[in-house]
Design a protein around this motif. Structure first.
Motif, PDB file in Angstrom:
ATOM      1  N   ARG A  16       0.848  -1.197   0.000  1.00 17.71           N
ATOM      2  CA  ARG A  16       0.000   0.000   0.000  1.00 17.71           C
ATOM      3  C   ARG A  16       0.883   1.246   0.000  1.00 17.71           C
ATOM      4  NH1 ARG A  16      -2.557  -2.716   4.956  1.00 17.71           N
ATOM      5  NH2 ARG A  16      -0.544  -1.964   5.536  1.00 17.71           N
ATOM      6  N   ILE A  17       0.658   2.099  -0.974  1.00 15.34           N
ATOM      7  CA  ILE A  17       1.450   3.317  -1.121  1.00 15.34           C
ATOM      8  C   ILE A  17       0.519   4.518  -1.159  1.00 15.34           C
ATOM      9  CG2 ILE A  17       3.048   4.587  -2.625  1.00 15.34           C
ATOM     10  CD1 ILE A  17       4.000   1.835  -3.653  1.00 15.34           C
ATOM     11  N   VAL A  18       0.853   5.527  -0.380  1.00 15.10           N
ATOM     12  CA  VAL A  18       0.167   6.814  -0.463  1.00 15.10           C
ATOM     13  C   VAL A  18       1.142   7.761  -1.136  1.00 15.10           C
ATOM     14  CG1 VAL A  18      -0.815   8.752   0.808  1.00 15.10           C
ATOM     15  CG2 VAL A  18      -1.265   6.416   1.566  1.00 15.10           C
ATOM     16  N   ILE A  83      -2.095   7.485   5.444  1.00 14.22           N
ATOM     17  CA  ILE A  83      -0.653   7.349   5.684  1.00 14.22           C
ATOM     18  C   ILE A  83      -0.394   6.391   6.837  1.00 14.22           C
ATOM     19  CG2 ILE A  83       1.475   8.573   6.301  1.00 14.22           C
ATOM     20  CD1 ILE A  83       0.207  11.069   4.945  1.00 14.22           C
ATOM     21  N   GLU A  84      -1.241   6.433   7.876  1.00 17.19           N
ATOM     22  CA  GLU A  84      -1.071   5.557   9.037  1.00 17.19           C
ATOM     23  C   GLU A  84      -1.147   4.079   8.650  1.00 17.19           C
ATOM     24  OE1 GLU A  84      -3.816   6.549  12.198  1.00 17.19           O
ATOM     25  OE2 GLU A  84      -3.315   8.680  11.989  1.00 17.19           O
ATOM     26  N   PHE A  85      -1.917   3.760   7.609  1.00 27.33           N
ATOM     27  CA  PHE A  85      -2.103   2.366   7.227  1.00 27.33           C
ATOM     28  C   PHE A  85      -1.335   1.989   5.958  1.00 27.33           C
ATOM     29  CE2 PHE A  85      -5.701   3.260   9.966  1.00 27.33           C
ATOM     30  CZ  PHE A  85      -5.601   2.210  10.853  1.00 27.33           C
ATOM     31  N   ALA A  86      -0.482   2.889   5.492  1.00 26.17           N
ATOM     32  CA  ALA A  86       0.296   2.626   4.280  1.00 26.17           C
ATOM     33  C   ALA A  86       1.581   1.883   4.621  1.00 26.17           C
ATOM     34  CB  ALA A  86       0.622   3.942   3.584  1.00 26.17           C
ATOM     35  N   ASP A  87       2.130   1.228   3.635  1.00 27.37           N
ATOM     36  CA  ASP A  87       3.454   0.636   3.760  1.00 27.37           C
ATOM     37  C   ASP A  87       4.526   1.653   3.371  1.00 27.37           C
ATOM     38  OD1 ASP A  87       2.587  -2.077   4.428  1.00 27.37           O
ATOM     39  OD2 ASP A  87       1.825  -2.135   2.374  1.00 27.37           O
ATOM     40  N   ILE A  88       4.192   2.474   2.377  1.00 29.41           N
ATOM     41  CA  ILE A  88       5.134   3.465   1.856  1.00 29.41           C
ATOM     42  C   ILE A  88       4.415   4.793   1.678  1.00 29.41           C
ATOM     43  CG2 ILE A  88       6.632   4.091  -0.103  1.00 29.41           C
ATOM     44  CD1 ILE A  88       6.856   1.050  -0.675  1.00 29.41           C
ATOM     45  N   PHE A  89       5.060   5.871   2.085  1.00 27.84           N
ATOM     46  CA  PHE A  89       4.560   7.216   1.839  1.00 27.84           C
ATOM     47  C   PHE A  89       5.530   7.885   0.878  1.00 27.84           C
ATOM     48  CE2 PHE A  89       4.070  11.747   3.501  1.00 27.84           C
ATOM     49  CZ  PHE A  89       2.979  12.002   2.691  1.00 27.84           C
ATOM     50  N   LEU A  90       5.028   8.231  -0.284  1.00 33.90           N
ATOM     51  CA  LEU A  90       5.822   8.779  -1.373  1.00 33.90           C
ATOM     52  C   LEU A  90       5.357  10.206  -1.621  1.00 33.90           C
ATOM     53  CD1 LEU A  90       7.733   8.232  -3.826  1.00 33.90           C
ATOM     54  CD2 LEU A  90       5.741   7.269  -4.995  1.00 33.90           C
ATOM     55  N   GLU A  91       6.267  11.175  -1.502  1.00 33.41           N
ATOM     56  CA  GLU A  91       5.855  12.563  -1.699  1.00 33.41           C
ATOM     57  C   GLU A  91       7.002  13.391  -2.255  1.00 33.41           C
ATOM     58  OE1 GLU A  91       7.214  15.114   0.308  1.00 33.41           O
ATOM     59  OE2 GLU A  91       8.300  13.784   1.603  1.00 33.41           O
ATOM     60  N   SER A 104       1.045  15.575  11.338  1.00 37.67           N
ATOM     61  CA  SER A 104       2.321  15.352  12.016  1.00 37.67           C
ATOM     62  C   SER A 104       2.972  14.105  11.439  1.00 37.67           C
ATOM     63  CB  SER A 104       2.114  15.196  13.520  1.00 37.67           C
ATOM     64  OG  SER A 104       3.341  14.846  14.126  1.00 37.67           O
ATOM     65  N   TYR A 105       3.802  14.326  10.430  1.00 34.09           N
ATOM     66  CA  TYR A 105       4.494  13.208   9.809  1.00 34.09           C
ATOM     67  C   TYR A 105       5.346  12.470  10.834  1.00 34.09           C
ATOM     68  CZ  TYR A 105       7.666  10.437   7.146  1.00 34.09           C
ATOM     69  OH  TYR A 105       8.396   9.381   6.697  1.00 34.09           O
ATOM     70  N   LEU A 116       6.554   2.481   8.637  1.00 30.03           N
ATOM     71  CA  LEU A 116       6.321   3.240   7.416  1.00 30.03           C
ATOM     72  C   LEU A 116       7.640   3.553   6.712  1.00 30.03           C
ATOM     73  CD1 LEU A 116       4.244   4.828   5.645  1.00 30.03           C
ATOM     74  CD2 LEU A 116       4.765   6.813   7.073  1.00 30.03           C
ATOM     75  N   ILE A 117       7.672   3.252   5.435  1.00 24.92           N
ATOM     76  CA  ILE A 117       8.823   3.615   4.610  1.00 24.92           C
ATOM     77  C   ILE A 117       8.470   4.931   3.941  1.00 24.92           C
ATOM     78  CG2 ILE A 117      10.199   3.011   2.591  1.00 24.92           C
ATOM     79  CD1 ILE A 117       9.545   0.051   3.274  1.00 24.92           C
ATOM     80  N   SER A 118       9.322   5.916   4.106  1.00 23.76           N
ATOM     81  CA  SER A 118       9.066   7.223   3.532  1.00 23.76           C
ATOM     82  C   SER A 118      10.046   7.492   2.409  1.00 23.76           C
ATOM     83  CB  SER A 118       9.203   8.298   4.609  1.00 23.76           C
ATOM     84  OG  SER A 118       9.037   9.571   4.032  1.00 23.76           O
ATOM     85  N   CYS A 119       9.521   7.994   1.318  1.00 29.63           N
ATOM     86  CA  CYS A 119      10.354   8.380   0.187  1.00 29.63           C
ATOM     87  C   CYS A 119       9.992   9.808  -0.176  1.00 29.63           C
ATOM     88  CB  CYS A 119      10.111   7.434  -0.986  1.00 29.63           C
ATOM     89  SG  CYS A 119      11.164   7.793  -2.390  1.00 29.63           S
ATOM     90  N   SER A 120      10.874  10.727   0.175  1.00 31.10           N
ATOM     91  CA  SER A 120      10.645  12.140  -0.083  1.00 31.10           C
ATOM     92  C   SER A 120      11.497  12.568  -1.270  1.00 31.10           C
ATOM     93  CB  SER A 120      11.012  12.952   1.167  1.00 31.10           C
ATOM     94  OG  SER A 120      10.709  14.307   0.973  1.00 31.10           O
ATOM     95  N   LEU A 121      10.845  13.118  -2.298  1.00 26.27           N
ATOM     96  CA  LEU A 121      11.527  13.506  -3.528  1.00 26.27           C
ATOM     97  C   LEU A 121      11.302  14.993  -3.844  1.00 26.27           C
ATOM     98  CD1 LEU A 121      10.370  10.466  -5.688  1.00 26.27           C
ATOM     99  CD2 LEU A 121      12.556  10.733  -4.542  1.00 26.27           C
ATOM    100  N   PRO A 122      11.599  15.883  -2.893  1.00 30.45           N
ATOM    101  CA  PRO A 122      11.381  17.302  -3.184  1.00 30.45           C
ATOM    102  C   PRO A 122      12.414  17.808  -4.182  1.00 30.45           C
ATOM    103  CG  PRO A 122      12.507  17.089  -1.101  1.00 30.45           C
ATOM    104  CD  PRO A 122      12.174  15.688  -1.568  1.00 30.45           C
ATOM    105  N   GLY A 123      12.112  18.933  -4.797  1.00 37.52           N
ATOM    106  CA  GLY A 123      13.045  19.513  -5.752  1.00 37.52           C
ATOM    107  C   GLY A 123      14.338  19.944  -5.099  1.00 37.52           C
ATOM    108  N   TYR A 124      14.249  20.399  -3.871  1.00 35.54           N
ATOM    109  CA  TYR A 124      15.414  20.860  -3.121  1.00 35.54           C
ATOM    110  C   TYR A 124      15.342  20.288  -1.711  1.00 35.54           C
ATOM    111  CZ  TYR A 124      15.627  24.249  -6.909  1.00 35.54           C
ATOM    112  OH  TYR A 124      15.694  24.830  -8.140  1.00 35.54           O
TER     113      TYR A 124
END
Length: 171
Positions: A16-18, A83-91, A104-105, A116-124
């Motif tokens: 499950r990915i958000v 997000i609480e029930f996701a496996d991965i949070f992608l943003e 509150s992340y 929770l696995i978090s993958c943050s891909l901001p521009g900066y």
């Protein structure tokens, strides 16, 4: 909140990915994961700048679209619950930006969903003063030095392909 179910087959079936994306990098990564069978719920802000419909069709293929109003506390509570029930949070917004929405992340990732696995891909990165600004793909390409002709000859110009976000999404 009603449970979102999505039938999908593939090697990532059951994951499950958000995805909360306002730019291309996270949306492209979500598309790649959905194509491998992951259940991807894409959060779309009703006030966000709309992307080209053809591009949106491609990037949102095999995703569950969850449109929200960032001014609605009910919508934001449902996003937190997803997000609480996701496996991965992608943003691609940067996790620091969620404070402004009352999400509150840190609490979600340490208390409510410590796996929770978090993958943050901001521009900066968050340490960069531009991290809180909206950015365009062309700006990222310029920052990455991807703005000249392929031959390296001639005056610099914008590169027509979204190489910065594509490179980020693949990694």
């Amino acid at each position: 909140m009603s449970e979102i179910k999505h039938e999908n087959n593939g090697i990532l079936s059951g994951i499950r990915i958000v995805e909360w994306s306002e730019n291309r990098a996270a949306a492209l990564a979500g598309m790649l994961l959905a194509g491998q069978g992951a259940e991807v719920v894409s959060i779309l802000d009703s006030d966000a700048k709309q992307m080209d419909p053809d591009l949106a069709y491609i990037l949102n293929n095999k995703k569950i679209i969850f449109k929200i109003d960032k001014q609605s506390s009910q919508d934001l509570n449902e996003v937190s619950e997803l997000i609480e029930f996701a496996d991965i949070f992608l943003e691609d917004l940067g996790t620091h930006s969620f404070k402004q929405y009352g999400i509150s992340y840190h609490q979600i990732s340490t208390i409510k969903n410590p796996g929770l696995i978090s993958c943050s891909l901001p521009g900066y990165p968050e340490s960069d003063p531009r991290s809180s600004e909206n950015w365009e793909e062309q700006e990222l390409c310029i920052e990455a030095g991807v703005y000249e002709h392929l031959t390296g000859l001639g005056k610099p110009e914008y590169f027509p392909l979204p190489l910065a976000s594509t490179y980020t999404a693949f990694h």
